[in-house]
Design an enzyme around this catalytic site. Structure first.
Site, PDB file in Angstrom:
ATOM      1  N   LYS A  84      -0.615  -4.260  -3.200  1.00 37.25           N
ATOM      2  CA  LYS A  84      -1.896  -4.287  -2.492  1.00 37.25           C
ATOM      3  C   LYS A  84      -2.896  -5.099  -3.307  1.00 37.25           C
ATOM      4  CE  LYS A  84      -5.337  -1.560  -2.885  1.00 37.25           C
ATOM      5  NZ  LYS A  84      -6.741  -1.953  -2.708  1.00 37.25           N
ATOM      6  N   ASP A  99      -5.939  -6.009   1.317  1.00 38.32           N
ATOM      7  CA  ASP A  99      -6.893  -4.945   1.645  1.00 38.32           C
ATOM      8  C   ASP A  99      -8.306  -5.522   1.586  1.00 38.32           C
ATOM      9  OD1 ASP A  99      -7.982  -2.479   2.182  1.00 38.32           O
ATOM     10  OD2 ASP A  99      -7.826  -1.777   0.105  1.00 38.32           O
ATOM     11  N   LYS A 126     -10.628  -5.240   4.123  1.00 41.57           N
ATOM     12  CA  LYS A 126     -11.589  -4.395   4.845  1.00 41.57           C
ATOM     13  C   LYS A 126     -12.593  -5.248   5.627  1.00 41.57           C
ATOM     14  CE  LYS A 126     -11.283  -0.449   1.667  1.00 41.57           C
ATOM     15  NZ  LYS A 126     -10.395  -1.010   0.632  1.00 41.57           N
ATOM     16  N   ASP A 181     -17.247  -7.338  10.559  1.00 41.49           N
ATOM     17  CA  ASP A 181     -18.284  -8.281  10.971  1.00 41.49           C
ATOM     18  C   ASP A 181     -18.212  -8.386  12.488  1.00 41.49           C
ATOM     19  OD1 ASP A 181     -20.183 -10.523  10.955  1.00 41.49           O
ATOM     20  OD2 ASP A 181     -19.587 -10.809   8.869  1.00 41.49           O
ATOM     21  N   THR A 233     -11.734   7.099   0.813  1.00 40.28           N
ATOM     22  CA  THR A 233     -11.356   8.299   0.062  1.00 40.28           C
ATOM     23  C   THR A 233     -12.371   8.663  -1.012  1.00 40.28           C
ATOM     24  OG1 THR A 233      -9.940   6.929  -1.351  1.00 40.28           O
ATOM     25  CG2 THR A 233      -8.885   8.072   0.491  1.00 40.28           C
ATOM     26  N   ARG A 238      -4.314   3.091 -10.359  1.00 37.47           N
ATOM     27  CA  ARG A 238      -4.547   3.477 -11.750  1.00 37.47           C
ATOM     28  C   ARG A 238      -3.462   4.360 -12.365  1.00 37.47           C
ATOM     29  NH1 ARG A 238     -10.866   4.756 -10.753  1.00 37.47           N
ATOM     30  NH2 ARG A 238     -10.053   4.963  -8.636  1.00 37.47           N
TER      31      ARG A 238
END
Length: 224
Positions: free
Chosen positions: A32, A59, A61, A64, A115, A205
């Protein structure tokens, strides 16, 4: 999908990102690449990661007016992403145009509620009800718009899967048992998310910042 884990590879240095991906590629199913990576490295960086042979999830996002989002989707055709995100809150017309402009083999999924937001934080944006309520509303809208699926937390994926049986569900904010949550508010384990219907597990992470990323990726894979 043999391995649903997509490594969130948002590192500021391209060489470091490539090295990490190469090290763990045998224990993940894809990569990703988010805004941080795309803004730092652009099309060149995506091509460099794609050369490692794993599916790429962009990713971005996108959010618009419909025409602008459709143009952005067309601009990334050359990158041949496996998955691209748009924001469900952009509305039905935007999502319909995004899907129409996407490549034939590209899944377009709608981000519902980040999240990093819990009920209180969501309420401060003017959204009434719980995060779960909002995810379910936006999932309905994404399905009606012809999208392939949504992005939601592991807290909602079971309910959405029960409602949208053929949907494609991306779950970020995953943390193996006992690990720190950082800025994520609504988290579950990778195993729980998979059992509840997740199609893709986005993990960053816990692998990228582990003392031994290879061992961490292997350990997570072994729980699935």
């Amino acid at each position: 999908m043999a391995n649903p884990v997509y490594l969130a590879l948002d590192l500021p240095q391209l060489d470091a990102a490539k090295t990490l991906c190469q090290k763990v590629k045998g224990h993940i199913g894809g990569v990703k690449l988010g805004l941080e990576f795309f803004c730092a490295h652009g099309h060149h960086g995506v091509h460099e990661i794609a050369h490692l042979g794993l599916p790429v999830f962009l990713d971005l996002k996108l959010h618009d007016i419909p025409n602008t989002v459709a143009g952005a989707m067309q601009a990334i055709h050359v990158l041949e992403p496996a998955i691209v995100t748009v924001h469900a809150s952009g509305g039905r017309a935007m999502m319909e145009d995004a899907k129409a402009a996407a490549g034939e083999n590209c899944k377009v999924v709608a981000v519902t509620v980040l999240t990093s937001l819990d009920d209180a934080a969501l309420g401060r944006t003017g959204v009434s009800g719980t995060a779960h309520d909002q995810v379910m509303r936006l999932a309905d809208l994404a399905e009606a718009s012809g999208l392939d699926g949504i992005v939601c937390s592991g807290h909602e994926v079971k309910a959405v899967h029960d409602q949208w049986r053929k949907g494609f569900f991306v779950v970020p904010g995953l943390r193996p048992g006992g690990r720190a949550t950082g800025d994520q508010k609504r988290v579950v384990t990778p195993r729980q998310a998979r059992d509840d219907g997740a199609s893709v597990l986005v993990i960053g992470r816990p692998i990228s910042r582990a003392e031994d990323p290879l061992a961490a990726a292997r350990e997570i894979e072994g729980t699935l």
